[in-house]
Design an enzyme around this catalytic site. Sequence first.
Site, PDB file in Angstrom:
ATOM      1  N   ASN A 116      -8.096   1.490   9.526  1.00 22.81           N
ATOM      2  CA  ASN A 116      -6.823   1.687  10.217  1.00 22.81           C
ATOM      3  C   ASN A 116      -7.101   1.566  11.707  1.00 22.81           C
ATOM      4  OD1 ASN A 116      -5.751   2.232   7.737  1.00 22.81           O
ATOM      5  ND2 ASN A 116      -5.352   4.406   8.111  1.00 22.81           N
TER       6      ASN A 116
ATOM      7  N   GLU B  67      -4.114  -0.281   7.841  1.00 25.56           N
ATOM      8  CA  GLU B  67      -3.002   0.095   8.718  1.00 25.56           C
ATOM      9  C   GLU B  67      -3.204  -0.517  10.092  1.00 25.56           C
ATOM     10  OE1 GLU B  67      -2.041   4.260   9.163  1.00 25.56           O
ATOM     11  OE2 GLU B  67      -2.305   4.622   7.014  1.00 25.56           O
TER      12      GLU B  67
ATOM     13  N   ASN C 260      -7.462   8.488   2.703  1.00 26.22           N
ATOM     14  CA  ASN C 260      -6.998   7.894   3.950  1.00 26.22           C
ATOM     15  C   ASN C 260      -7.428   8.762   5.131  1.00 26.22           C
ATOM     16  OD1 ASN C 260      -5.200   6.058   5.576  1.00 26.22           O
ATOM     17  ND2 ASN C 260      -4.245   8.035   6.047  1.00 26.22           N
ATOM     18  N   GLU C 261      -8.238   8.190   6.015  1.00 23.72           N
ATOM     19  CA  GLU C 261      -8.594   8.812   7.285  1.00 23.72           C
ATOM     20  C   GLU C 261      -9.159  10.223   7.149  1.00 23.72           C
ATOM     21  OE1 GLU C 261      -5.269   8.506   9.960  1.00 23.72           O
ATOM     22  OE2 GLU C 261      -5.399   6.335  10.052  1.00 23.72           O
TER      23      GLU C 261
ATOM     24  N   TYR D 228      -5.330   1.185  15.538  1.00 25.75           N
ATOM     25  CA  TYR D 228      -4.098   1.278  16.317  1.00 25.75           C
ATOM     26  C   TYR D 228      -4.284   0.974  17.794  1.00 25.75           C
ATOM     27  CZ  TYR D 228      -1.542   3.264  12.394  1.00 25.75           C
ATOM     28  OH  TYR D 228      -0.925   3.425  11.183  1.00 25.75           O
TER      29      TYR D 228
ATOM     30  N   GLU E  26       6.811  11.254  10.489  1.00 31.96           N
ATOM     31  CA  GLU E  26       5.553  10.996  11.184  1.00 31.96           C
ATOM     32  C   GLU E  26       4.843  12.333  11.482  1.00 31.96           C
ATOM     33  OE1 GLU E  26       3.482   8.679  11.703  1.00 31.96           O
ATOM     34  OE2 GLU E  26       2.351   9.403  13.423  1.00 31.96           O
ATOM     35  N   TRP E  27       4.511  13.041  10.437  1.00 35.94           N
ATOM     36  CA  TRP E  27       3.683  14.241  10.525  1.00 35.94           C
ATOM     37  C   TRP E  27       4.208  15.223  11.574  1.00 35.94           C
ATOM     38  CZ3 TRP E  27       1.511  13.727   6.094  1.00 35.94           C
ATOM     39  CH2 TRP E  27       1.168  12.460   5.632  1.00 35.94           C
TER      40      TRP E  27
ATOM     41  N   HIS F 268      -3.491  10.910   0.855  1.00 43.26           N
ATOM     42  CA  HIS F 268      -2.992  10.655   2.215  1.00 43.26           C
ATOM     43  C   HIS F 268      -2.476  11.994   2.768  1.00 43.26           C
ATOM     44  CE1 HIS F 268      -1.324   7.334   5.001  1.00 43.26           C
ATOM     45  NE2 HIS F 268      -1.248   8.483   5.658  1.00 43.26           N
TER      46      HIS F 268
ATOM     47  N   TRP G  64       1.459  -1.003   9.297  1.00 43.11           N
ATOM     48  CA  TRP G  64       2.021   0.345   9.180  1.00 43.11           C
ATOM     49  C   TRP G  64       3.185   0.429  10.143  1.00 43.11           C
ATOM     50  CZ3 TRP G  64       1.137   4.399   5.933  1.00 43.11           C
ATOM     51  CH2 TRP G  64       1.881   5.568   6.212  1.00 43.11           C
TER      52      TRP G  64
ATOM     53  N   ARG H 145       0.848  -1.192   0.000  1.00 39.87           N
ATOM     54  CA  ARG H 145       0.000   0.000   0.000  1.00 39.87           C
ATOM     55  C   ARG H 145       0.884   1.242   0.000  1.00 39.87           C
ATOM     56  NH1 ARG H 145      -2.491   3.022   4.581  1.00 39.87           N
ATOM     57  NH2 ARG H 145      -4.189   4.246   3.722  1.00 39.87           N
TER      58      ARG H 145
HETATM   59  C1  LIG Z   1      -5.156  11.786  29.500  1.00 39.92           C
HETATM   60  C2  LIG Z   1      -5.953  10.762  28.866  1.00 39.92           C
HETATM   61  C3  LIG Z   1      -6.455  11.150  27.528  1.00 39.92           C
HETATM   62  C4  LIG Z   1      -7.114  10.023  26.879  1.00 39.92           C
HETATM   63  C5  LIG Z   1      -7.411  10.290  25.456  1.00 39.92           C
HETATM   64  C6  LIG Z   1      -7.985   9.107  24.869  1.00 39.92           C
HETATM   65  C7  LIG Z   1      -8.242   9.026  23.390  1.00 39.92           C
HETATM   66  C8  LIG Z   1      -7.806  10.109  22.575  1.00 39.92           C
HETATM   67  C9  LIG Z   1      -7.561   9.673  21.204  1.00 39.92           C
HETATM   68  C10 LIG Z   1      -6.725  10.707  20.565  1.00 39.92           C
HETATM   69  C11 LIG Z   1      -6.418  10.337  19.216  1.00 39.92           C
HETATM   70  C12 LIG Z   1      -5.197  11.021  18.833  1.00 39.92           C
HETATM   71  C13 LIG Z   1      -4.995  11.148  17.391  1.00 39.92           C
HETATM   72  C14 LIG Z   1      -4.680   9.880  16.719  1.00 39.92           C
HETATM   73  C15 LIG Z   1      -4.530   9.869  15.446  1.00 39.92           C
HETATM   74  C16 LIG Z   1      -4.286   8.619  14.686  1.00 39.92           C
HETATM   75  O1  LIG Z   1      -5.506   7.973  14.467  1.00 39.92           O
HETATM   76  C17 LIG Z   1      -3.615   8.934  13.406  1.00 39.92           C
HETATM   77  C18 LIG Z   1      -3.426   7.686  12.640  1.00 39.92           C
HETATM   78  O2  LIG Z   1      -2.869   8.037  11.383  1.00 39.92           O
HETATM   79  C19 LIG Z   1      -2.265   7.017  10.648  1.00 39.92           C
HETATM   80  O3  LIG Z   1      -1.359   6.432  11.497  1.00 39.92           O
HETATM   81  C20 LIG Z   1       0.028   6.537  11.356  1.00 39.92           C
HETATM   82  C21 LIG Z   1       0.625   6.705  12.737  1.00 39.92           C
HETATM   83  O4  LIG Z   1       0.214   7.909  13.284  1.00 39.92           O
HETATM   84  C22 LIG Z   1       0.395   7.633  10.399  1.00 39.92           C
HETATM   85  O5  LIG Z   1       1.762   7.650  10.231  1.00 39.92           O
HETATM   86  C23 LIG Z   1      -0.324   7.374   9.104  1.00 39.92           C
HETATM   87  O6  LIG Z   1       0.133   8.209   8.099  1.00 39.92           O
HETATM   88  C24 LIG Z   1      -1.781   7.601   9.344  1.00 39.92           C
HETATM   89  O7  LIG Z   1      -2.524   7.106   8.258  1.00 39.92           O
HETATM   90  N1  LIG Z   1      -2.320   9.554  13.622  1.00 39.92           N
HETATM   91  C25 LIG Z   1      -2.113  10.832  13.464  1.00 39.92           C
HETATM   92  O8  LIG Z   1      -2.972  11.586  13.104  1.00 39.92           O
HETATM   93  C26 LIG Z   1      -0.701  11.330  13.738  1.00 39.92           C
HETATM   94  C27 LIG Z   1      -0.713  12.522  14.629  1.00 39.92           C
HETATM   95  C28 LIG Z   1      -1.280  12.209  15.961  1.00 39.92           C
HETATM   96  C29 LIG Z   1      -1.041  13.339  16.871  1.00 39.92           C
HETATM   97  C30 LIG Z   1      -1.932  13.263  18.039  1.00 39.92           C
HETATM   98  C31 LIG Z   1      -1.505  14.245  19.035  1.00 39.92           C
HETATM   99  C32 LIG Z   1      -2.574  14.484  20.036  1.00 39.92           C
HETATM  100  C33 LIG Z   1      -2.627  13.406  21.020  1.00 39.92           C
HETATM  101  C34 LIG Z   1      -3.654  13.628  22.046  1.00 39.92           C
HETATM  102  C35 LIG Z   1      -3.996  12.350  22.686  1.00 39.92           C
HETATM  103  C36 LIG Z   1      -3.999  12.464  24.141  1.00 39.92           C
HETATM  104  C37 LIG Z   1      -3.170  11.452  24.744  1.00 39.92           C
HETATM  105  C38 LIG Z   1      -2.610  11.945  26.001  1.00 39.92           C
HETATM  106  C39 LIG Z   1      -2.011  10.823  26.724  1.00 39.92           C
HETATM  107  C40 LIG Z   1      -1.390  11.241  27.980  1.00 39.92           C
HETATM  108  C41 LIG Z   1      -0.923  10.047  28.684  1.00 39.92           C
HETATM  109  C42 LIG Z   1      -0.518  10.326  30.042  1.00 39.92           C
END
Ligand SMILES: CCCCCCCCCCCCC/C=C/[C@@H](O)[C@H](CO[C@@H]1O[C@H](CO)[C@@H](O)[C@H](O)[C@H]1O)NC(=O)CCCCCCCCCCCCCCCCC
Length: 452
Positions: A281, A349, A139-140, A283, A398-399, A95, A391, A51
């Site tokens: 996808n 993914e 994608n997403e 995770y 990684e963004w 993407h 993935w 992919r």
């Molecule tokens: C304190 C507790 C808080 C609990 C929060 C619980 C749930 C929150 C869920 C937050 C989701 C965060 C965003 C996730 C994004 C991913 O779905 C996304 C996936 O993208 C794909 O994956 C690959 C890997 O990332 C990527 O390379 C590929 O290209 C893509 O297709 N990933 C992204 O979007 C990348 C950026 C993510 C950045 C997120 C930053 C914000 C995080 C906030 C979450 C709070 C966690 C705090 C934890 C504290 C622990 C003490």
Amino acid sequence: MTSKGLNIWDVYTTNASVVLDGSTGQTACNSYYFYEKDVDALKSLGVSHYRFSISWARVLPNGIGQVNQPGVDYYKRLIAALKAANIEPMVTLYHWDLPQSLEDMGGWLNSSIADWFEEYARLCYTEFGNDVKIWITINEPWVVAYQGYGSGINAPGRYGPGTFTYQAGHNLILAHARAYRLYESEFKPTQQGKAGITLNINWYDPKDDQVSSQEAAERAMQFLGGWFANPIFGNGEYPAVMRQKVDEKSAAQGYNPSRLPVFTAEQKLLVQGSSDFFGLNYYTGSLTINKIQDISIVDYSADQDIETSYDPSWYGSGSSWLKITPFGMRNTLKWIRDRFNDPDIIITENGFSDNAGNLDDLMRVYYYKHNINNVLKAIKDGVKVIGYAAWSLMDNFEWGSGYTQKFGIFNVDFATADLNRTAKASGRYYAQLIRDNGFTADQPCNNYPIGY
Ligand SMILES: CCCCCCCCCCCCC/C=C/[C@@H](O)[C@H](CO[C@@H]1O[C@H](CO)[C@@H](O)[C@H](O)[C@H]1O)NC(=O)CCCCCCCCCCCCCCCCC
């Protein structure tokens, strides 16, 4: 000189403060020049599919209009190398790297983007469709809508968490559907492939036995996955609970009409059923309870009236949001089956990050072993999983986290210009699983992997 146009990540990352290590994706793994190294790595794994995504601005520098032939030729070289290695390309059209020229006209907030995306999709189907049998339109869309135009933590960095988010989401769904219908009517009859969309759905588990927590977890799943899945795989509308929450809050906040758009009858027909498979996808997971949020907050996150947390016993990763919760894989697959008419599912993914990129990445082996085992359990439950992709093949940009978070099953030596790829323990484990076609008596799921 590659003549590609600028995309929103090229421009966004010129502001070094938006990426954790101040880096950019300018060179990254340099697959434009080193694609043969990628194909060699894939051959060593023994995978049947690869992919990858096409960069819109590489083939259409301004997003529409003039074609960049060297860009088209590059993807033809890559596809030919894959086919020569008996590896089927699975190609994503979008993407997250929108041509900057289109962002300058409003990007995903401009409803004309469905026309622009259709033009781009037509070019790709025409140029590559004889050799590509699996297309992923977008994608997403959740990440594009919320992180790109809501919280603004991704390019293009626009901030409108309770307004732009839904507007972009709506246009993403319509653009996807236009690209799908184009394939269905003009290309599928001769090219005989499939087209679909990939959604990121992580599992929300109720934190306790209370009915309100169970309802909150389901609501969170609907806001995350149902937002896009219900119009496309369900009844052609946004999920009822999303409609109710956002409509009620919009009215109380003085928004008329609701911040959540409505599909016209014509749009509903376009969108409903516009995917040959459900790209997933997956995770991680989190715990959820009901929590009524302050009505003055205009934000997609607050609209859900939930509070999420992680169980402290869950193993972590190199990304704050990614905990190891393999049970969520099985639950998410069953959730999709039960709510969206039992579709064919391709897991596009699934993966784990660390910060080191070390070759003896035993936690990643653990992650894959248990997530893949839960895919197998879901298949035994009757879920129609027809494909799985890890993935990622290799560590990469990684963004917003730059090169600080590594998801690869191959390490990339970013310190040298050759950017050599080296298999990690997880890569060797993955290859063994493929060779054995699953877990074996010698290498059962609950055992240490080969060589350890
Ligand atoms: C304190 C507790 C808080 C609990 C929060 C619980 C749930 C929150 C869920 C937050 C989701 C965060 C965003 C996730 C994004 C991913 O779905 C996304 C996936 O993208 C794909 O994956 C690959 C890997 O990332 C990527 O390379 C590929 O290209 C893509 O297709 N990933 C992204 O979007 C990348 C950026 C993510 C950045 C997120 C930053 C914000 C995080 C906030 C979450 C709070 C966690 C705090 C934890 C504290 C622990 C003490």
